[in-house]
Design an enzyme around this catalytic site. Structure first.
Site, mmCIF file in Angstrom:
data_model
loop_
_atom_site.group_PDB
_atom_site.id
_atom_site.type_symbol
_atom_site.label_atom_id
_atom_site.label_comp_id
_atom_site.label_asym_id
_atom_site.label_seq_id
_atom_site.Cartn_x
_atom_site.Cartn_y
_atom_site.Cartn_z
ATOM 1 C CB SER A 33 -1.040 -0.176 1.305
ATOM 2 O OG SER A 33 -0.104 -0.187 2.852
ATOM 3 C CD GLU A 67 0.775 7.926 5.273
ATOM 4 O OE1 GLU A 67 0.556 6.570 6.122
ATOM 5 O OE2 GLU A 67 1.030 8.733 5.570
ATOM 6 C CB THR A 122 -1.392 12.313 5.819
ATOM 7 O OG1 THR A 122 -1.095 13.522 4.812
ATOM 8 C CG2 THR A 122 -0.302 11.056 5.875
ATOM 9 C CB ALA A 138 -3.091 18.654 13.418
ATOM 10 N NE ARG A 145 -0.773 12.144 20.202
ATOM 11 C CZ ARG A 145 -0.263 12.460 20.889
ATOM 12 N NH1 ARG A 145 -0.267 12.362 21.982
ATOM 13 N NH2 ARG A 145 0.706 12.862 20.158
ATOM 14 C CG ASP A 175 2.458 14.208 16.338
ATOM 15 O OD1 ASP A 175 2.255 14.206 17.220
ATOM 16 O OD2 ASP A 175 2.446 13.893 15.034
ATOM 17 C CB ALA A 204 -5.231 6.589 18.107
ATOM 18 C CE1 TYR A 247 4.190 6.119 16.025
ATOM 19 C CE2 TYR A 247 2.247 4.816 17.607
ATOM 20 C CZ TYR A 247 2.978 5.910 16.504
ATOM 21 O OH TYR A 247 2.001 7.060 15.729
ATOM 22 C CG HIS A 257 4.133 8.028 19.828
ATOM 23 N ND1 HIS A 257 4.126 9.096 21.417
ATOM 24 C CD2 HIS A 257 4.255 8.618 19.532
ATOM 25 C CE1 HIS A 257 4.121 10.206 20.411
ATOM 26 N NE2 HIS A 257 3.872 9.855 19.091
ATOM 27 C CD GLN A 273 6.872 7.512 11.772
ATOM 28 O OE1 GLN A 273 6.829 7.548 11.444
ATOM 29 N NE2 GLN A 273 6.775 8.270 13.067
ATOM 30 C CD GLN A 283 12.286 16.409 2.519
ATOM 31 O OE1 GLN A 283 11.877 14.810 1.681
ATOM 32 N NE2 GLN A 283 11.034 17.200 2.564
ATOM 33 C CG PHE A 300 10.243 13.569 7.965
ATOM 34 C CD1 PHE A 300 10.204 15.518 8.225
ATOM 35 C CD2 PHE A 300 10.018 12.234 6.646
ATOM 36 C CE1 PHE A 300 9.421 15.569 6.814
ATOM 37 C CE2 PHE A 300 9.090 13.582 5.574
ATOM 38 C CZ PHE A 300 8.557 14.153 5.793
ATOM 39 C CG HIS A 314 1.722 1.747 4.685
ATOM 40 N ND1 HIS A 314 0.355 1.660 4.079
ATOM 41 C CD2 HIS A 314 1.974 3.424 5.065
ATOM 42 C CE1 HIS A 314 0.490 3.220 4.300
ATOM 43 N NE2 HIS A 314 0.928 4.014 5.181
#
Ligand code: FAD
Length: 274
Positions: free
Chosen positions: A5, A7, A38, A41, A97, A99, A113, A135, A139, A166, A202, A206, A256
């Site tokens: 899959s 994202e 995605t 927020a 949940r 961020d 979540a 995670y 996390h 993750q 980058q 991240f 994924h």
């Protein structure tokens, strides 16, 4: 090849839309099980996830799957989105949940979540296949791995159907996490999240923010390549394809890919796996 899959994040500008469409067309050729989008927020990105999911399902004819977060949304806003996704024909959802972006005060009615998963199950029964986040390297806000696993179990017991992790570059962290989850009686599929390496600086930024560790041996080699973009690309693809191979051989149920809306880094890895 296992189910895969992809994202994406929701495109906003004309240029991003054009890139998104190009990437989806290329990656569709790999017959993914679904493509997820995605959810930012609050504020400007709120409305872009539904229209992107609709675009995937309509124009591109793939199973577009929305991410939905607690953060930044009231219970009513979440209910409205769930109804919209159901009307669009979605049967799978990634429940998180989220961020809060720095400086944003509004946190939403739901705290974790697990509460979102419960709301989905209470109001939509078994309609949605609900994916949650996991995670393997813990996390960043969990006090320790054991407590984090306990919170993961709460999410599963609230009604999750599957989990996506993750990203990580250490296969042992994934295998150990799955073993620990099984020992706790958690038996849902735990799908590794794979981050192909497109832009290493980058990725470093991240990874610091989300608590994913870049092994020193990878970091040191990347630094040594300097501006040799070709060498960086080759090495990155080898590392990620090697990780995928280990995961598949070790029993991962699917893969994924975090595409960052780029086709090439993911395709290069998939070509090495074929
Ligand atoms: P939770 O499972 O709620 O956990 C959050 C933290 O709270 C953890 O440290 C957990 O241990 C702790 N916790 C949980 N329950 C309790 C409790 N009862 N008491 C005390 N502590 C508790 N972010 C976005 O904004 N949009 C996206 O679309 C998005 N997609 C993602 C997709 C995947 C596959 C993954 C892995 C992450 C994604 N994220 C996304 C990032 C995610 O929102 C963040 O990692 C976030 O910090 C945690 O989300 P969660 O759903 O894991 O939260």
């Amino acid at each position: 090849m296992l189910p895969i899959s992809f994202e994406f994040y929701p495109p906003k500008t004309d240029e991003q839309h054009a890139q998104f469409d190009r990437t989806v067309r290329k990656l569709k050729a790999h017959a993914p099980q679904f493509m997820s989008v995605t959810f930012g927020a609050g504020g400007s990105t709120l409305s872009h996830t539904p229209e992107t999911v609709q675009r995937l399902r309509g124009e591109h004819g793939v199973d577009g799957v929305p991410h939905l977060t607690c953060v930044g949304g009231s219970r009513e806003e979440i209910r409205t989105l769930l109804k919209l996704y159901r009307a669009l024909g979605c049967t799978r959802i990634v429940a998180l949940r989220g961020d809060l972006p720095s400086g944003m005060a509004r946190s939403g009615d739901l705290r974790y979540a697990s509460e979102l998963v419960r709301l989905i199950r209470d109001e939509h029964g078994e309609h949605f296949h609900v994916e949650v986040a996991a995670y393997p390297e813990t996390h960043p806000q969990s006090e320790d791995a054991r407590i984090g696993l306990g919170h993961f179990k709460t999410k599963v017991e609230a009604g999750a159907s599957g989990a996506i992790t993750q990203y990580f570059y250490n296969a042992d962290a994934y295998f150990r996490f799955v073993d620990d989850a099984r020992a706790q009686g958690i038996d849902l599929p735990i799908v590794p999240g794979i981050m192909p390496i497109a832009n290493f600086s980058q990725l470093r930024r991240f990874s610091e923010a989300c608590g994913a560790q870049i092994p020193r041996w990878i970091d040191q080699r990347m630094r040594a390549f300097g501006d040799d973009a070709e060498a960086v690309r080759e090495f990155a693809a080898d590392v990620v394809a090697g990780l995928c191979r280990r995961l598949v051989e070790g029993g991962a149920p699917a893969l994924h890919f975090y595409t960052l809306n780029l086709a090439k880094p993911t395709q290069t890895v998939l070509q090495r796996l074929a």
